[in-house]
Design an enzyme around this catalytic site. Structure first.
Site, PDB file in Angstrom:
ATOM      1  N   TYR A   1       0.902  -1.382   0.067  1.00  9.72           N
ATOM      2  CA  TYR A   1      -0.061   0.034   0.117  1.00  9.72           C
ATOM      3  C   TYR A   1       0.901   1.316   0.057  1.00  9.72           C
ATOM      4  O   TYR A   1       0.434   2.281  -0.676  1.00  9.72           O
ATOM      5  CB  TYR A   1      -1.110  -0.013   1.242  1.00  9.72           C
TER       6      TYR A   1
ATOM      7  N   LYS B   1      -3.219   8.601   2.810  1.00  9.64           N
ATOM      8  CA  LYS B   1      -4.121   8.458   3.680  1.00  9.64           C
ATOM      9  C   LYS B   1      -4.122   9.106   5.033  1.00  9.64           C
ATOM     10  O   LYS B   1      -5.095   9.406   5.798  1.00  9.64           O
ATOM     11  CB  LYS B   1      -4.707   7.030   3.656  1.00  9.64           C
TER      12      LYS B   1
END
Ligand code: NAD
Length: 265
Positions: A155, A162
């Site tokens: 990720y 995020k």
């Protein structure tokens, strides 16, 4: 009587019927909301228009959120069409594919810049144009993921984007609270979408989370239901929050030994 009768809002981030934004749009439509859609790039137009039409939506406009002039144009069109807005859904993220596999330490400057620009700064850019159109208050919602808080291999830079997005939610909540506008995020478990497919090993992660989370995997409808709550008057004094819709995955410290057995053989 629908919870959103007479309410109008913009939804950013529908790419196709699997998009989380589409799950949210359907949930809001079921409660009577009038929706406008914005999509990125002509390629998506032929997918988004029929979806919008299927729920009676006539506002469907292109907007690349990295382009300030395009955002200005989109909000001018929205003002002409809707007058005022009650809510905005930001369901947008992007990082170059090569940044979503391998080592985080190899993240390029350009990949970092792009990921943070599209996936985080865009919320600020949209909120700044949206709040003057919400004179009676309103609600803004964005989508985040657990990789913001805990390392999720592959990720990578998206986890950093995020984390920045979640902090952005809190700062916007403070600023816009004075205008009676709430800003929240949903931290969703994995859902099979275009964006998710860009993360290396996604299919295996989906399977793993399905085994580990107390309630198993989620659907875009689950996110839609939570979004409906957060954007509604029932969440009137909830702002700056990240709500998990992840089947409870985030509470687990270790998987069920049965599942561990599957992993270790
Ligand atoms: P998706 O591919 O359906 O949606 C991503 C959207 O971002 C697309 O509509 C795409 O066009 C849009 N986008 C990308 N670059 C853009 C740009 N420059 N301008 C305007 N729009 C742009 O995938 P999704 O999974 O529904 O993603 C929606 C949100 O949910 C993202 O923020 C994603 O990180 C988040 N999320 C997804 C999952 C998951 O497992 N699918 C889990 C948690 C959070």
């Amino acid at each position: 009587m629908g919870l959103f009768d007479g309410k109008r809002g913009l939804v950013f981030g529908v790419a196709n019927k699997n998009s989380i934004a589409w799950g949210i749009a359907q949930a809001l439509h079921q409660e009577g909301a009038e929706l406008g859609f914005s999509y990125a790039g002509q390629v998506l137009r032929k997918r988004v228009i029929p979806l919008a039409e299927s729920i009676g939506s006539t506002f469907v406009e292109e907007c690349d959120v990295t382009d300030d002039l395009a955002i200005d144009r989109l909000f001018a069109q929205a003002q002409d069409h809707f007058g005022t807005l009650d809510f905005l859904v930001h369901s947008i993220a992007y990082a170059p594919r090569e940044e979503l596999s391998g080592r985080f330490v190899d993240t390029s400057r350009e990949g970092f810049r792009t990921a943070l620009d599209v996936s985080c700064y865009s919320l600020v850019a949209l909120a700044r144009r949206a709040y003057p159109l919400m004179p009676h208050g309103g609600a803004i919602l964005t989508m985040t993921y657990y990789g913001a808080e805990k390392v999720t291999p592959n990720y990578n830079v998206m986890g950093v984007a995020k984390a920045a997005l979640e902090a952005t939610v809190r700062y916007l909540a403070w600023d816009l609270g004075k205008h009676r506008i709430r800003v929240n995020a949903i931290s969703a478990g994995p859902v099979k979408t275009l964006a998710a497919a860009g993360v290396a090993g996604f299919r295996k992660s989906l399977h793993y989370v399905g085994q580990v989370a107390p309630l198993g995997n989620i659907t875009q409808q689950d996110v839609g239901n939570a979004a409906r709550f957060l954007l509604s008057p029932w969440a009137d004094h909830i702002t700056g929050q990240v709500l998990y819709v992840d089947g409870g995955y985030n509470i687990m410290g270790a998987p069920d030994p049965e599942v561990m057995g599957e992993l270790t053989g």
